[in-house]
Design a protein around this motif. Structure first.
Motif, mmCIF file in Angstrom:
data_model
loop_
_atom_site.group_PDB
_atom_site.id
_atom_site.type_symbol
_atom_site.label_atom_id
_atom_site.label_comp_id
_atom_site.label_asym_id
_atom_site.label_seq_id
_atom_site.Cartn_x
_atom_site.Cartn_y
_atom_site.Cartn_z
ATOM 1 N N THR A 279 5.329 -1.371 6.364
ATOM 2 C CA THR A 279 4.612 -2.637 6.288
ATOM 3 C C THR A 279 4.688 -3.189 4.864
ATOM 4 O OG1 THR A 279 3.054 -2.002 8.030
ATOM 5 C CG2 THR A 279 2.342 -3.743 6.527
ATOM 6 N N PRO A 280 5.047 -4.455 4.697
ATOM 7 C CA PRO A 280 5.043 -5.065 3.357
ATOM 8 C C PRO A 280 3.601 -5.226 2.848
ATOM 9 C CG PRO A 280 6.382 -6.357 4.895
ATOM 10 C CD PRO A 280 5.613 -5.369 5.703
ATOM 11 N N VAL A 281 3.375 -4.850 1.603
ATOM 12 C CA VAL A 281 2.071 -4.979 0.956
ATOM 13 C C VAL A 281 2.277 -5.480 -0.473
ATOM 14 C CG1 VAL A 281 0.872 -3.219 2.330
ATOM 15 C CG2 VAL A 281 2.079 -2.533 0.260
ATOM 16 N N LYS A 282 1.171 -5.967 -1.057
ATOM 17 C CA LYS A 282 1.249 -6.401 -2.448
ATOM 18 C C LYS A 282 -0.038 -6.037 -3.168
ATOM 19 C CE LYS A 282 -0.520 -11.081 -1.822
ATOM 20 N NZ LYS A 282 -0.320 -12.490 -2.101
ATOM 21 N N VAL A 283 0.065 -5.880 -4.478
ATOM 22 C CA VAL A 283 -1.084 -5.643 -5.343
ATOM 23 C C VAL A 283 -1.808 -6.970 -5.511
ATOM 24 C CG1 VAL A 283 -1.823 -4.978 -7.663
ATOM 25 C CG2 VAL A 283 0.082 -3.760 -6.562
ATOM 26 N N THR A 284 -3.133 -6.950 -5.299
ATOM 27 C CA THR A 284 -3.911 -8.187 -5.459
ATOM 28 C C THR A 284 -5.008 -8.058 -6.501
ATOM 29 O OG1 THR A 284 -5.434 -7.591 -3.683
ATOM 30 C CG2 THR A 284 -3.505 -8.928 -3.092
ATOM 31 N N GLY A 285 -5.216 -6.847 -7.041
ATOM 32 C CA GLY A 285 -6.268 -6.709 -8.036
ATOM 33 C C GLY A 285 -6.524 -5.277 -8.424
ATOM 34 N N PHE A 286 -7.594 -5.098 -9.191
ATOM 35 C CA PHE A 286 -8.026 -3.779 -9.646
ATOM 36 C C PHE A 286 -9.532 -3.856 -9.843
ATOM 37 C CE2 PHE A 286 -8.923 -0.225 -12.292
ATOM 38 C CZ PHE A 286 -7.912 0.698 -12.081
ATOM 39 N N ASP A 287 -10.264 -2.915 -9.246
ATOM 40 C CA ASP A 287 -11.711 -2.855 -9.429
ATOM 41 C C ASP A 287 -12.167 -1.407 -9.320
ATOM 42 O OD1 ASP A 287 -11.801 -2.328 -6.655
ATOM 43 O OD2 ASP A 287 -12.396 -4.374 -6.148
ATOM 44 N N GLU A 288 -13.421 -1.193 -8.958
ATOM 45 C CA GLU A 288 -13.947 0.176 -8.888
ATOM 46 C C GLU A 288 -13.219 1.036 -7.860
ATOM 47 O OE1 GLU A 288 -16.138 -2.310 -5.971
ATOM 48 O OE2 GLU A 288 -15.776 -2.551 -8.115
ATOM 49 N N ARG A 289 -12.466 0.415 -6.960
ATOM 50 C CA ARG A 289 -11.681 1.157 -5.964
ATOM 51 C C ARG A 289 -10.333 1.587 -6.528
ATOM 52 N NH1 ARG A 289 -11.988 -3.595 -1.674
ATOM 53 N NH2 ARG A 289 -11.647 -4.663 -3.642
ATOM 54 N N GLY A 290 -9.921 1.014 -7.641
ATOM 55 C CA GLY A 290 -8.599 1.242 -8.191
ATOM 56 C C GLY A 290 -7.721 0.046 -7.893
#
Length: 124
Positions: free
Chosen positions: A107-118
């Protein structure tokens, strides 16, 4: 929530949808920003490089019984993705994944951010 130790530059790149990596000054190998030695030539000299945070799912774990502090987020998947432009693999959080049918391998995915979840991912 967990206490994270990622470098500010790595976090800033992820918040912009990218991955901060290192390029070996000797042989040009692209490696994760967490390495200290080049796996190809053994050099310890690197320069920073920014990779696009787009890729494909190579494996994952669906969390239906999450660790403390993540109860309100379940179900979710902890995903290993391979970046399209380098073959480097990174892991991240992908919300609202309940079954394997929700996230086929590839499945194609992309990075959208970084927070307390990583690193935070979303499906394309």
């Amino acid at each position: 929530m967990c206490k994270l130790s990622a470098k500010p530059e790595f976090i800033d790149a992820a918040k912009s949808g990218n991955i901060l990596a290192r390029k070996c000054a000797k042989c040009g190998e692209i490696l994760l920003a967490t390495v200290y030695y080049c796996k190809s030539c053994g050099s310890k000299e690197f320069g920073d490089t920014i990779l696009k945070g787009a890729g494909k799912v190579v494996t994952y774990t669906i969390m239906t019984v999450p660790p403390a502090g993540f109860e309100d987020l379940a179900p979710y998947a902890w995903v290993v993705m391979e970046l399209d432009d380098s073959g480097i693999r990174v892991s991240g959080f992908l919300a609202k994944i309940s079954t394997p049918e929700d996230l086929p391998i590839g499945t194609p995915v992309k990075v959208t951010g970084f927070d307390e979840r990583g690193i935070v991912l979303e499906k394309l």
